[in-house]
Design an enzyme around this catalytic site. Sequence first.
Site, PDB file in Angstrom:
ATOM      1  CG  ASP A 149      -0.307  -0.090   2.529  1.00 36.81           C
ATOM      2  OD1 ASP A 149       0.793   0.450   2.674  1.00 36.81           O
ATOM      3  OD2 ASP A 149      -0.881  -0.723   3.440  1.00 36.81           O
ATOM      4  CE  LYS A 172      -4.021  -1.697   3.285  1.00 38.60           C
ATOM      5  NZ  LYS A 172      -3.153  -2.392   4.238  1.00 38.60           N
ATOM      6  NE  ARG A 174      -6.736  -1.219   6.759  1.00 39.47           N
ATOM      7  CZ  ARG A 174      -6.522  -2.523   6.867  1.00 39.47           C
ATOM      8  NH1 ARG A 174      -7.509  -3.353   7.086  1.00 39.47           N
ATOM      9  NH2 ARG A 174      -5.305  -2.999   6.756  1.00 39.47           N
ATOM     10  CG  ASP A 198       2.699  -3.950   5.211  1.00 43.41           C
ATOM     11  OD1 ASP A 198       2.915  -2.788   5.599  1.00 43.41           O
ATOM     12  OD2 ASP A 198       1.557  -4.381   4.986  1.00 43.41           O
TER      13      ASP A 198
HETATM   14  C1  R5P Z   1      -1.555  -0.928   7.166  1.00 39.50           C
HETATM   15  O1  R5P Z   1      -1.405   0.180   6.738  1.00 39.50           O
HETATM   16  C2  R5P Z   1      -0.436  -1.802   7.656  1.00 39.50           C
HETATM   17  O2  R5P Z   1       0.808  -1.401   7.186  1.00 39.50           O
HETATM   18  C3  R5P Z   1      -0.659  -3.255   7.291  1.00 39.50           C
HETATM   19  O3  R5P Z   1      -0.632  -3.402   5.898  1.00 39.50           O
HETATM   20  C4  R5P Z   1      -1.989  -3.718   7.783  1.00 39.50           C
HETATM   21  O4  R5P Z   1      -2.244  -3.220   9.042  1.00 39.50           O
HETATM   22  C5  R5P Z   1      -2.090  -5.212   7.809  1.00 39.50           C
HETATM   23  O5  R5P Z   1      -3.342  -5.556   8.300  1.00 39.50           O
HETATM   24  P1  R5P Z   1      -4.078  -6.861   7.796  1.00 39.50           P
HETATM   25  O6  R5P Z   1      -3.042  -7.975   7.885  1.00 39.50           O
HETATM   26  O7  R5P Z   1      -5.226  -7.052   8.737  1.00 39.50           O
HETATM   27  O8  R5P Z   1      -4.514  -6.619   6.400  1.00 39.50           O
END
Ligand code: R5P
Length: 294
Positions: A149, A172, A174, A198
């Site tokens: 993202d 991404k 949300r 990430d």
């Molecule tokens: C969001 O901005 C974070 O960097 C992670 O990509 C996110 O929190 C991951 O969450 P999940 O595994 O629930 O998609």
Amino acid sequence: MEPVDTIIQDFSNKEIFTKYKETIRGRDVFITQCFNSDPNKDLVETLILADAAFAASARRITLVLPTIYGSRQDRKSSPRTPITISTMAKLFKSVEADRVITVSLHSPQSAAGFYSAGLRFDNISSARLFLPLMEEMNKDKDFVIVAPDVGALGKASHYAEYLGCDIAFANKKREKANKSEITAFVGDVKDRNCFIVDDMIDTGGSLVNVANMLKEEGAKEINCLATHLILSKDAKQKLEVAPINKIFGSDSVHHEELPDKVEVVSLSELLSQVIYRIHKDKSVGACVEEITKR
Ligand code: R5P
């Protein structure tokens, strides 16, 4: 440095009770906390421990929080929503903490909330633990580094630049907590090996979405680095079946068991050096650079 024997237990109504079993008067106290499977409880425990250390006349109180409660809630995402990370800074200050140490904070700019609350703040990058591993793998695989993202783009470009790799990124959206979808993808991954970077995996939704999309775009092997393995709900099962070869993460969150494809690198040496250097008023930057060179 020896750990202080401490009692932490629940009253029958689940209120938390703590007691330092020996004197900490005049001492330089470091309280470590991982926000594990019950972060709300861990937060209250941290606040009580810090306040009790102050009441017990500790000279200085440092909270060592490899992950911080609310780090993703770093801005007003829509009207009337909280900026929880700034609430944390105010809470930690209110229990007389002097400093907070964390690792690879979701948004490095959240440090501002801690400074403005009057706390010293060290955000230690975990890149120095993972870069050597990635450098070794990259010799044969010639990765494209993928940011899942836009928020991860800063971290991903740092890795791509260091390793001399190409970069790709997804956008991404949300709609609500724990539910995301990819709306756009930029980069050429066809017949290439990919490495997704990430800061955390929570439900695994973001990672699995991007891994599936990379496969659709023709990627070959897919690997991932995410410092904080929260792995809530059925994340472990999702990761088992996802088209991902290897996932590197740290032990910032404790798990009894993890899928075989997850390789954990411990933060303990890095954090113990940071703690030691803060205690001795030595440079933390220098210690971090030493570890990078190894
Ligand atoms: C969001 O901005 C974070 O960097 C992670 O990509 C996110 O929190 C991951 O969450 P999940 O595994 O629930 O998609």
